[in-house]
Design a protein around this motif. Structure first.
Motif, PDB file in Angstrom:
ATOM      1  N   ASP A  96       0.813  -1.219   0.000  1.00 15.63           N
ATOM      2  CA  ASP A  96       0.000   0.000   0.000  1.00 15.63           C
ATOM      3  C   ASP A  96       0.844   1.265   0.000  1.00 15.63           C
ATOM      4  O   ASP A  96       0.332   2.372  -0.187  1.00 15.63           O
ATOM      5  CB  ASP A  96      -0.970   0.011   1.183  1.00 15.63           C
ATOM      6  N   GLY A  97       2.145   1.116   0.232  1.00 16.98           N
ATOM      7  CA  GLY A  97       3.053   2.262   0.177  1.00 16.98           C
ATOM      8  C   GLY A  97       3.086   3.111   1.424  1.00 16.98           C
ATOM      9  O   GLY A  97       3.913   4.033   1.520  1.00 16.98           O
ATOM     10  N   ILE A  98       2.232   2.849   2.393  1.00 21.66           N
ATOM     11  CA  ILE A  98       2.192   3.685   3.602  1.00 21.66           C
ATOM     12  C   ILE A  98       2.350   2.895   4.894  1.00 21.66           C
ATOM     13  O   ILE A  98       2.438   3.486   5.963  1.00 21.66           O
ATOM     14  CB  ILE A  98       0.882   4.501   3.679  1.00 21.66           C
ATOM     15  N   THR A  99       2.407   1.574   4.792  1.00 22.19           N
ATOM     16  CA  THR A  99       2.529   0.745   5.990  1.00 22.19           C
ATOM     17  C   THR A  99       3.932   0.163   6.081  1.00 22.19           C
ATOM     18  O   THR A  99       4.369  -0.554   5.183  1.00 22.19           O
ATOM     19  CB  THR A  99       1.502  -0.399   5.994  1.00 22.19           C
ATOM     20  N   ALA A 100       4.626   0.503   7.162  1.00 22.42           N
ATOM     21  CA  ALA A 100       5.951  -0.053   7.415  1.00 22.42           C
ATOM     22  C   ALA A 100       5.825  -1.219   8.381  1.00 22.42           C
ATOM     23  O   ALA A 100       5.006  -1.201   9.301  1.00 22.42           O
ATOM     24  CB  ALA A 100       6.867   1.009   8.005  1.00 22.42           C
ATOM     25  N   VAL A 101       6.626  -2.234   8.176  1.00 18.61           N
ATOM     26  CA  VAL A 101       6.668  -3.366   9.107  1.00 18.61           C
ATOM     27  C   VAL A 101       8.112  -3.509   9.566  1.00 18.61           C
ATOM     28  O   VAL A 101       9.043  -3.606   8.765  1.00 18.61           O
ATOM     29  CB  VAL A 101       6.115  -4.664   8.467  1.00 18.61           C
ATOM     30  N   ILE A 102       8.275  -3.451  10.885  1.00 18.25           N
ATOM     31  CA  ILE A 102       9.605  -3.373  11.488  1.00 18.25           C
ATOM     32  C   ILE A 102       9.725  -4.417  12.585  1.00 18.25           C
ATOM     33  O   ILE A 102       8.825  -4.566  13.416  1.00 18.25           O
ATOM     34  CB  ILE A 102       9.840  -1.971  12.092  1.00 18.25           C
ATOM     35  N   GLU A 103      10.847  -5.128  12.600  1.00 17.14           N
ATOM     36  CA  GLU A 103      11.142  -6.053  13.687  1.00 17.14           C
ATOM     37  C   GLU A 103      12.195  -5.427  14.592  1.00 17.14           C
ATOM     38  O   GLU A 103      13.261  -5.011  14.124  1.00 17.14           O
ATOM     39  CB  GLU A 103      11.641  -7.391  13.132  1.00 17.14           C
ATOM     40  N   VAL A 104      11.898  -5.342  15.876  1.00 16.17           N
ATOM     41  CA  VAL A 104      12.820  -4.744  16.835  1.00 16.17           C
ATOM     42  C   VAL A 104      14.196  -5.404  16.755  1.00 16.17           C
ATOM     43  O   VAL A 104      15.235  -4.741  16.888  1.00 16.17           O
ATOM     44  CB  VAL A 104      12.248  -4.854  18.259  1.00 16.17           C
ATOM     45  N   ALA A 105      14.212  -6.706  16.517  1.00 19.61           N
ATOM     46  CA  ALA A 105      15.476  -7.446  16.503  1.00 19.61           C
ATOM     47  C   ALA A 105      16.434  -6.968  15.416  1.00 19.61           C
ATOM     48  O   ALA A 105      17.646  -7.140  15.544  1.00 19.61           O
ATOM     49  CB  ALA A 105      15.209  -8.938  16.330  1.00 19.61           C
ATOM     50  N   GLU A 106      15.909  -6.364  14.350  1.00 18.44           N
ATOM     51  CA  GLU A 106      16.784  -5.895  13.278  1.00 18.44           C
ATOM     52  C   GLU A 106      17.774  -4.843  13.777  1.00 18.44           C
ATOM     53  O   GLU A 106      18.939  -4.837  13.388  1.00 18.44           O
ATOM     54  CB  GLU A 106      15.956  -5.326  12.135  1.00 18.44           C
ATOM     55  N   ALA A 107      17.313  -3.942  14.624  1.00 25.14           N
ATOM     56  CA  ALA A 107      18.177  -2.875  15.129  1.00 25.14           C
ATOM     57  C   ALA A 107      18.698  -3.149  16.527  1.00 25.14           C
ATOM     58  O   ALA A 107      19.769  -2.660  16.896  1.00 25.14           O
ATOM     59  CB  ALA A 107      17.420  -1.545  15.125  1.00 25.14           C
ATOM     60  N   SER A 108      17.930  -3.907  17.307  1.00 16.59           N
ATOM     61  CA  SER A 108      18.239  -4.066  18.737  1.00 16.59           C
ATOM     62  C   SER A 108      18.230  -5.521  19.165  1.00 16.59           C
ATOM     63  O   SER A 108      17.895  -5.843  20.304  1.00 16.59           O
ATOM     64  CB  SER A 108      17.205  -3.271  19.567  1.00 16.59           C
ATOM     65  N   GLY A 109      18.590  -6.417  18.249  1.00 21.11           N
ATOM     66  CA  GLY A 109      18.436  -7.839  18.493  1.00 21.11           C
ATOM     67  C   GLY A 109      19.562  -8.477  19.283  1.00 21.11           C
ATOM     68  O   GLY A 109      20.726  -8.064  19.218  1.00 21.11           O
TER      69      GLY A 109
END
Length: 378
Positions: A82-95
């Motif tokens: 949809d171009g406006i919804t981000a999906v982020i996993e905390v572990a990617e930056a703070s894993g």
């Protein structure tokens, strides 16, 4: 005949999309003209970004952010179709996986990089966010995330406190006047499958701290820090997170997202089902196939196959599960829309071989499933 494929990943061998592709190959050997809809799934934990990006024809974005101990790390998040919804996993930056075992110290680790990921997604025009909390190395209650988004966490002298769980011992006040204004125009849904409170014997520090490197002394220190943080949040922001179910997830990140992002905590698989529009795809479907690495009594506790089966049940669609292996207690699934569970492993073999041959095994099992299904309908 319409068949929806909605498996989770098979960890170490197949992504959810790979599993869909393999199952499709097997089904077409039995029913070449079948209408097959592939909806890669996840439960809000590891693999959620990839599954939702694949399910919605979205895109992946790689960003350099501050890691849990301050060093730069390369993190990936997704923007859905949809171009406006981000999906982020905390572990990617703070894993936790970003830190060697001997260097794990939740007194020092921070979620600052998570805030940087949110800010990057805001810059791309995202105003809807899905956040997965699993696998964090942190115990800072989301303080670092808030600091990255412009929130000032101040000590008694009115100076900013440092980063990490122990730094919260100095917090005296919160000033969110300079928080990124786009946050208030955005919606945050957080995948949270635990109901642990922020503090106490069932809280973030006591339950999850030891696996992040916390000694018993550290656990007590961190618990006290989070309690102090929660009291200041209640006084200065007006949000009471101290006893909020799920606030203790990811080292208190559950509570932090509610306090600073006005987030809604929901079961992970429900979030993914909604974002992937699974129930829409189930309309007019004859059979839905799901699965994961192992199906057992734990599958009923919010895992992907259970969520898919319940969605099928709501829409009158029978569900078959294809598992890497079958454990104890699967009979509990038969009241939840599952009509049968099949193991991919068709003969004795080492685990390594099963993982290596997973695509072929999934294809062959899917073929057997649909041949039995269509034979039973004649």
């Amino acid at each position: 005949m319409k068949i929806v494929l909605a498996p989770d990943s098979y960890k170490g061998s197949l992504t959810a999309k790979d599993a869909c592709d393999a199952m499709e190959q097997g089904i077409r050997r039995a029913i070449p003209d079948a209408e097959i809809v592939k909806v890669p799934m996840a439960d809000g934990g590891e693999g959620t970004v990839r599954s939702l990006v694949d399910a919605t024809d979205g895109s992946l974005h790689k960003v350099t952010v501050q890691g849990p101990l301050g060093s730069p790390v390369s993190a990936v998040y997704g923007i859905l179709g949809d171009g406006i919804t981000a999906v982020i996993e905390v572990a990617e930056a703070s894993g936790l996986y970003l830190i060697d075992k001997e260097n794990r110290n939740p007194l020092l680790t921070t979620t600052y990089g998570m805030g940087e990921l949110i800010r990057h997604a805001l810059d791309q025009g995202c105003r809807s966010f899905i956040i997965g909390l699993g696998g964090s190395a942190t115990n800072d209650g989301g303080a670092g995330m808030a600091q990255a988004l412009g929130v000032k966490l101040l000590n008694k002298a009115g100076k900013p406190i440092g980063l990490g769980g122990e730094a919260l011992s100095e917090i005296d006040s919160i000033d969110d006047a300079q928080m990124d204004s786009r946050i208030r125009d955005s919606r945050f849904i957080v995948a949270c499958d635990v109901d642990n409170p922020l503090c106490g014997p069932n809280g973030a520090s006591a339950v999850f701290g030891p696996q992040k490197g916390a000694t018993p002394e550290m656990v007590n220190r961190l618990d006290s820090c989070l309690n102090q943080f929660a009291e200041v949040i209640r006084r200065d922001i007006g949000t009471d997170i101290i006893n909020l179910p799920g606030a203790g997830a990811a080292g208190g990140m559950g509570g932090g997202t509610v306090a600073f992002l006005n987030a809604e905590l929901k079961p992970g698989v429900d979030i993914v089902i909604e974002a992937a529009q699974l129930e829409m795809h189930l309309k007019g479907t004859d059979l839905v196939i799901s699965g994961e690495g192992q199906c057992d009594f734990q599958t009923e506790r919010g895992k992907t196959p259970y969520g898919v089966a319940k969605a099928g049940q709501r829409n009158g669609v029978p569900c078959v599960l294809i598992a890497g292996s079958i454990g104890k207690g699967i009979e509990c699934l038969y009241d939840s829309g599952v009509i049968s569970v099949f193991s991919m492993v068709d003969k004795p073999m080492p685990l390594e071989q099963a993982m290596q041959d997973a695509a072929q095994l999934a294809a062959d099992t899917a073929e057997r499933v649909v041949r039995l299904f269509i034979g039973g309908r004649k």
